[in-house]
Design a protein around this motif. Structure first.
Motif, short mmCIF file in Angstrom:
data_model
loop_
_atom_site.label_atom_id
_atom_site.label_comp_id
_atom_site.label_asym_id
_atom_site.label_seq_id
_atom_site.Cartn_x
_atom_site.Cartn_y
_atom_site.Cartn_z
N GLN A 75 -59.46 100.69 76.41
CA GLN A 75 -59.27 99.33 75.92
C GLN A 75 -59.38 99.35 74.40
O GLN A 75 -60.34 99.88 73.85
N LEU A 76 -58.40 98.79 73.72
CA LEU A 76 -58.39 98.77 72.26
C LEU A 76 -57.66 97.52 71.81
O LEU A 76 -56.43 97.48 71.75
N ARG A 77 -58.42 96.51 71.49
CA ARG A 77 -57.82 95.25 71.05
C ARG A 77 -57.19 95.41 69.67
O ARG A 77 -57.79 95.99 68.76
N VAL A 78 -55.98 94.90 69.53
CA VAL A 78 -55.25 95.01 68.26
C VAL A 78 -56.09 94.45 67.11
O VAL A 78 -56.17 95.04 66.02
N ALA A 79 -56.73 93.30 67.35
CA ALA A 79 -57.49 92.65 66.28
C ALA A 79 -58.73 93.44 65.87
O ALA A 79 -59.24 93.24 64.76
N ASP A 80 -59.21 94.33 66.75
CA ASP A 80 -60.46 95.03 66.47
C ASP A 80 -60.28 96.28 65.62
O ASP A 80 -61.27 96.84 65.14
N PRO A 140 -44.63 93.08 87.18
CA PRO A 140 -45.47 91.95 86.76
C PRO A 140 -45.80 91.99 85.28
O PRO A 140 -46.11 93.05 84.73
N GLY A 141 -45.71 90.84 84.63
CA GLY A 141 -46.12 90.71 83.23
C GLY A 141 -45.06 91.04 82.21
O GLY A 141 -45.25 90.80 81.02
N PRO A 186 -47.21 94.02 78.27
CA PRO A 186 -48.50 94.13 77.59
C PRO A 186 -49.31 95.32 78.08
O PRO A 186 -49.39 95.57 79.29
N TYR A 187 -49.91 96.02 77.15
CA TYR A 187 -50.72 97.19 77.51
C TYR A 187 -51.87 96.79 78.42
O TYR A 187 -52.21 97.53 79.36
N GLU A 188 -52.47 95.62 78.18
CA GLU A 188 -53.60 95.21 79.00
C GLU A 188 -53.18 94.97 80.45
O GLU A 188 -53.98 95.15 81.38
N TRP A 205 -45.91 100.60 71.44
CA TRP A 205 -46.25 100.17 70.08
C TRP A 205 -47.67 99.62 70.10
O TRP A 205 -47.97 98.71 70.88
N PRO A 206 -48.57 100.12 69.24
CA PRO A 206 -49.97 99.69 69.26
C PRO A 206 -50.24 98.39 68.53
O PRO A 206 -51.39 97.91 68.55
N GLY A 207 -49.23 97.78 67.93
CA GLY A 207 -49.48 96.62 67.08
C GLY A 207 -49.10 95.28 67.65
O GLY A 207 -49.22 94.26 66.98
N GLY A 208 -48.64 95.22 68.90
CA GLY A 208 -48.18 93.96 69.46
C GLY A 208 -49.10 93.42 70.54
O GLY A 208 -49.76 94.18 71.25
N GLY A 209 -49.17 92.09 70.68
CA GLY A 209 -49.96 91.47 71.73
C GLY A 209 -51.45 91.65 71.53
O GLY A 209 -51.94 91.88 70.42
N GLU A 210 -52.19 91.57 72.63
CA GLU A 210 -53.65 91.69 72.56
C GLU A 210 -54.10 93.13 72.40
O GLU A 210 -55.06 93.41 71.70
N GLU A 211 -53.39 94.07 73.06
CA GLU A 211 -53.82 95.47 73.05
C GLU A 211 -52.65 96.42 72.86
O GLU A 211 -52.71 97.58 73.26
N GLY A 212 -51.58 95.95 72.23
CA GLY A 212 -50.37 96.77 72.13
C GLY A 212 -49.45 96.49 73.29
O GLY A 212 -49.77 95.69 74.18
#
Length: 323
Positions: free
Chosen positions: A15-20, A254-255, A268-270, A226-233
């Protein structure tokens, strides 16, 4: 038990949140551009700029072997020991610590290490495909490095690299390696129909239009992470040129949705990370988005595709024949 214990073990998707890790990601993006441009300075041109990319390695990201006159060297981001390693074909090695430091310092230390090894190099000294292009030697703004985040990012790439290579095995047409483009900081894989494409209009920030013309010279279906999009890439997929009806294609995975601003399908990665079977979710996304491009674009699928398990029975019966 170690995540590597047993041939069938499934490693955890981190788990790696983009914002973090924004600061670390932006700094690391600039560092990868420095190293990528070093490869660009010496490697001969390949179609679609394939000679400039990096590759996922067992320790991080590597250039692979770079030619220099009649010698070779390589450069690797080691996200386990947190160092940049430059290796020459005579056994000499130099390292640059991956630690909180400015892009300017990293650039100076890396170029100095090359000089010490005898690999004199000049590169275009500023980044591409970013809105604000600060010359590397002057960039003191980006100066963050969190080793835990960097290692988690690499673990994301390990998973994506594995699944993209599995997907790659089902195609006999022209296909790219699975490789890391430091311009946009994404891991990408591309299939080609065999036909040329309309000239690309360019438009990437701080990147000449003719660069994009080379990259998109032939009809393609591309996908990656891509690691820079959405909540977790996010995993992504797009087609160039985009065939009629592509954006309206409804996916079963799904998603997954089509983002009209990006002109891409995104997953979404999450969504993947939290799925009961992450591998199956990504595989379904890759196959569905490719099928949309190939069917709507009228690709010759019977010629271009193959069964990656076509010799499984023979290999199982006589495995020693491949030794």
């Amino acid at each position: 038990m170690s995540e590597l214990s047993g041939a069938n073990s499934t490693a955890t998707w981190p788990q790696l949140r983009v914002a973090d890790w924004t600061d670390t990601r932006e700094t690391l993006h600039m560092w990868t551009q420095v190293v990528g441009k070093i490869r660009l300075a010496h490697a001969p041109l390949l179609n679609h700029w394939w000679q400039v990319t990096l590759y996922v390695s067992p320790r991080g990201l590597t250039t692979s072997a770079i030619p220099y006159s009649d010698h070779l060297f390589d450069i690797e981001f080691d996200f386990l020991a947190h160092r940049l390693v430059i290796r020459a074909d005579n056994g000499d090695t130099r390292t640059v610590a991956l630690a909180p430091k400015s892009v300017a310092q990293f650039y100076t230390e890396t170029m100095q290490a090359l000089d010490e090894l005898g690999f004199e190099t000049r590169i275009q000294g500023r980044p591409n495909e970013v809105e604000v292009s600060i010359p590397f030697a002057e960039d003191t703004q980006h100066a963050s490095y969190d080793p835990t985040s960097a290692q988690a990012f690499w673990r994301q790439l390990v998973h994506a690299n594995r699944l993209l290579n599995e997907f790659r095995s089902g195609y006999t047409g022209k296909t790219s390696p699975v490789h890391f483009y430091w311009g946009a900081m994404d891991l990408a894989y591309t299939r080609f129909s065999g036909r040329t494409a309309p000239e690309h209009g360019g438009g990437a920030p701080h990147c000449a239009d003719w660069v994009m013309v080379e990259g998109y010279s032939h009809e393609l279906s591309s996908c990656g992470f891509w690691p820079g999009g959405g909540e977790e890439g996010a995993f992504y997929a797009y087609s160039y040129p985009e065939p009629d009806g592509y954006s309206e294609r409804r996916l079963q995975v799904p998603g997954a949705t089509y983002d009209p601003n990006l002109g891409e399908f995104v997953l979404p990665y999450e969504t993947v990370r939290t799925a009961d079977d992450p591998n199956a979710v990504v595989a379904e996304f890759l196959h569905e988005t490719y099928a949309a491009a190939a069917e709507l674009g009228h690709w010759d699928r019977s010629t271009l595709e193959c069964d990656p398990h076509r010799w499984a029975q023979q290999r199982a019966a006589a495995p020693w024949s491949l030794r």
